[in-house]
Structure formats: structure tokens, C-alpha cells
Design an enzyme around this catalytic site. Structure first.
Site: not given
Ligand code: UT7
Length: 321
Positions: A113, A248, A278
Site C-alpha cells: 500500500c 492512503h 482500499n
Molecule cells: O492498506 C493496508 C492497511 N490496512 C489497513 O489499514 C486496515 C486497518 N484495519 C481496519 O481498517 C479495521 O481494523 C478493520 C476494518 C479491518 C476491522 O475493523 P475493527 O473495528 O478493527 O473490527 P475487528 O477486526 O475488531 O472486528 C470486530 C468484529 C469481529 O467480531 P467479534 O469478534 O467482535 O464477534 C469480527 O469478526 O467484527 C467482525 N467482522 C465483521 N462483521 C461483519 C469482521 N469483518 C466483518 C464484516 N462484516 N465484514
């Protein structure tokens, strides 16, 4: 002083638009979750005949038209991509052929990225060193082809696209245009937080993207605000002098948090993550081109680019138009 001066920009997107609701038909997710956690509403996904090099070539041709110059005058092409058409040769040589250039340099660069920032610094260094006169700096990706479409934690986050800029070595005054300052970093100890589980030298397969999103998020805000501060210091510029931050486009919450940490008002941050998701190395030049073409970014503006991605790698650069 010799600086790399901006001449024009262009971008390209695949024809097919995939809204969140369409993904919710195949994985356990909802439009509400994706919008609330990421700001993404839709992404473009490459179809048959659309590849990283076709998107890169279209973006390059648009940038050349914007600059009003002939492709034959380009003697350096740096294409940032983690999703090349073939393992080799570089997709950059396909772009070279498509724009009608020959004999100059053309190579791919891989910093995921942050690739566009790495490509920009590489081209800027080569232009200032006299190795080339006119460069195309491109970010182009087809991440849809390395996603695990059953992993809801990653497949909803990415899209395909390309962006390109033309830079020319020019002798300018100290307060004139050009790339003013840049900084790049990498930390290989964080490789396992964001990677692809395949490759020619390990599995002989292309592999799928794997990410520990929450961990990446935490590092992103800290690393990005640090490197932005560093580049402002190198250029001896205050944040109030920056007209536009073109970050980004990974997650609207990362953009908000980074701008808040820097004390930059949200109106001066270019946001396209809602439309493009992204697009990895393509995201910064794509967002930049959108904001130029809609008239927000114009001549004389001071623009700050930043990105962070797998490796980890991250960087920032300051360009006066
Ligand atoms: O380009 C390279 C750089 N990449 C980035 O910068 C990405 C950085 N990270 C992020 O943007 C965020 O961390 C994410 C968007 C990937 C995830 O958001 P989050 O608020 O950190 O969520 P999380 O990973 O902590 O997940 C929260 C909950 C989980 O469920 P439980 O364990 O709380 O029951 C996940 O399983 O959301 C669940 N979850 C989803 N639910 C519905 C994860 N993906 C999804 C989804 N739909 N697509």
C-alpha cells in the site's frame, strides 16, 4: 535547484462497480457494518481483459494527456504494484509499450500500500540525480485477484484501480514547484500482520491476502502521524500551510484519526475510500487525480501524500504543484 515538477495526473477504474449489498449476498456481512467500520460503500472490481497493466496504461495515457506531452518522451516508468500481470517481466514494460515509449527505464516496485510513495521517492531521486528527465510514477492494483472471497474480514475492504502522475526534472527557484521533501520507512518485524500466503519462491502459487486488521489499524495511526510530522519538519513547513492531505485510502476512521492527530481540518483531507475502497498502491494517485479533476486541488497548492501497508512499510511526501 533541480526538482521533480508535477506535469499531469490520470487514473483508471474497472467498469464493474460492486456495492456492499452485493458482497452481503455471499459472505456474512452487512452494508451497515462495512460503512460504520470502514466508510466503504462500493469498490470497482476488474473483469475479463482488465489487468494491472491495462489499468496502469489507461491511467498513464490519461496523465500524459493531462500533461499535454507525448508518451515517447518518457524515459522512466516506475510502477508500484503487488499484483503484477505476470511474475516477470515487470508490468511497467507493458505500460511502456502501451504509451509508445522505448529505450528508457521501466520497472515495477513492490511496497504494497506504500508502493506509490516508494515509487515517487525513487523517481524523484533518479530525476534529481540526472538519470532521467521525464518520469511516469504509477500505482496500479488488482487486489480482487488475491483476496479470499470467503474471508469477510478482508474481502470487503479492497478494490481495483490505477493512478499515475508525470514528473519532470526542472531547474526551479527555492519557493518554486516540485517534490519538496519525503520520508520512507519499513519494519520487517511486523510482516505477519499483513501478507499474502503464497509466492513463486515458497508455494509456487499466487496466494491470498491475510490481515490482522485491528493490529494494523493501531500501527497505522501512529506511524502515519509520525512520518507526516517528519516530512513537515524536513521541508520546514507548518501544517497550516498544507492545502491538501491525500492519504492512503484504507479506512475512513484511520483518515479521521490521523487528521485529528495532526490538527488538520477534515475539509482539507481528500477521501475516496467510500467509492474505491482500499486500492493499495493505486489509492493515493487515484484520490489525487479525483481531487484535481473535480477542481479541488489546483496550481500552486501544497499537497501532502501518505501511505502505510504490508511489511510494514510507510512514508509521506510533500509536493508543491
Ligand atoms: O492498506 C493496508 C492497511 N490496512 C489497513 O489499514 C486496515 C486497518 N484495519 C481496519 O481498517 C479495521 O481494523 C478493520 C476494518 C479491518 C476491522 O475493523 P475493527 O473495528 O478493527 O473490527 P475487528 O477486526 O475488531 O472486528 C470486530 C468484529 C469481529 O467480531 P467479534 O469478534 O467482535 O464477534 C469480527 O469478526 O467484527 C467482525 N467482522 C465483521 N462483521 C461483519 C469482521 N469483518 C466483518 C464484516 N462484516 N465484514
Amino acid at each position: 535547484m533541480i526538482r521533480s515538477v508535477f506535469l499531469g495526473s490520470g487514473s483508471a477504474l474497472p467498469k464493474r462497480v460492486v456495492p456492499n449489498a452485493e458482497l452481503a449476498e455471499t459472505v456474512d456481512t452487512t452494508d451497515e457494518w462495512i460503512v460504520e467500520r470502514t466508510g466503504i460503500r462500493q469498490r470497482h472490481i476488474a473483469g475479463e481483459g482488465e489487468t494491472t497493466s491495462t489499468l496502469a496504461s489507461d491511467a498513464a495515457l490519461a496523465a500524459l494527456a493531462d500533461a499535454g506531452i507525448d508518451g515517447a518522451s518518457i524515459d522512466l516508468i516506475v510502477l508500484a504494484t503487488a499484483t503484477p500481470d505476470r511474475t516477470f517481466p515487470a508490468s511497467a514494460v507493458r505500460v511502456q509499450r502501451a504509451i509508445g515509449a522505448k529505450g528508457g527505464m521501466a520497472f515495477d516496485l513492490q511496497a504494497v500500500c506504500s508502493g506509490f510513495l516508494y515509487a515517487l521517492v525513487t523517481a524523484d531521486s533518479m530525476l534529481r540525480a540526472g538519470q532521467a528527465k521525464r518520469a511516469l510514477v504509477i500505482g496500479a492494483e488488482t487486489f480482487s485477484r488475491i483476496l479470499d472471497w470467503e474471508d469477510r474480514g478482508t474481502c470487503v475492504l479492497f478494490g481495483d484501480g490505477a493512478g499515475a502522475i508525470v514528473l519532470e526534472a526542472q531547474d526551479v527557484a527555492e519557493d518554486g514547484p516540485g517534490v519538496l521533501a519525503s520520508s520512507l520507512h519499513a519494519d520487517g518485524s511486523q510482516e505477519d500482520l499483513l501478507y499474502v500466503d503464497g509466492g513463486p519462491s515458497t508455494t509456487q502459487t499466487v496466494g491470498h491476502l491475510r490481515m490482522k486488521g485491528r493490529e494494523v489499524f493501531r500501527h497505522a495511526v501512529v506511524n502515519l502521524s509520525d512520518v507526516l510530522g517528519e516530512v513537515l519538519g524536513l521541508a520546514d513547513v507548518a501544517i497550516d500551510d498544507v492545502d491538501w492531505l491525500v492519504p492512503h485510502q484504507a479506512n475512513a476512521r484511520i483518515l479521521d484519526a490521523t487528521a485529528r492527530k495532526l490538527g488538520l481540518p477534515a475539509e482539507r483531507v481528500v477521501v475516496t475510500v467510500d467509492r474505491h475502497a482500499n486500492t493499495s498502491a493505486a489509492s493515493v494517485p487515484l484520490a489525487f487525480d479525483v481531487a484535481r479533476k473535480d477542481g479541488r486541488i489546483g496550481a500552486g497548492d501544497l499537497v501532502m501524500f501518505e501511505a502505510m501497508g504490508g511489511g510494514f512499510t510507510w512514508g509521506a511526501s510533500l509536493l508543491r504543484l
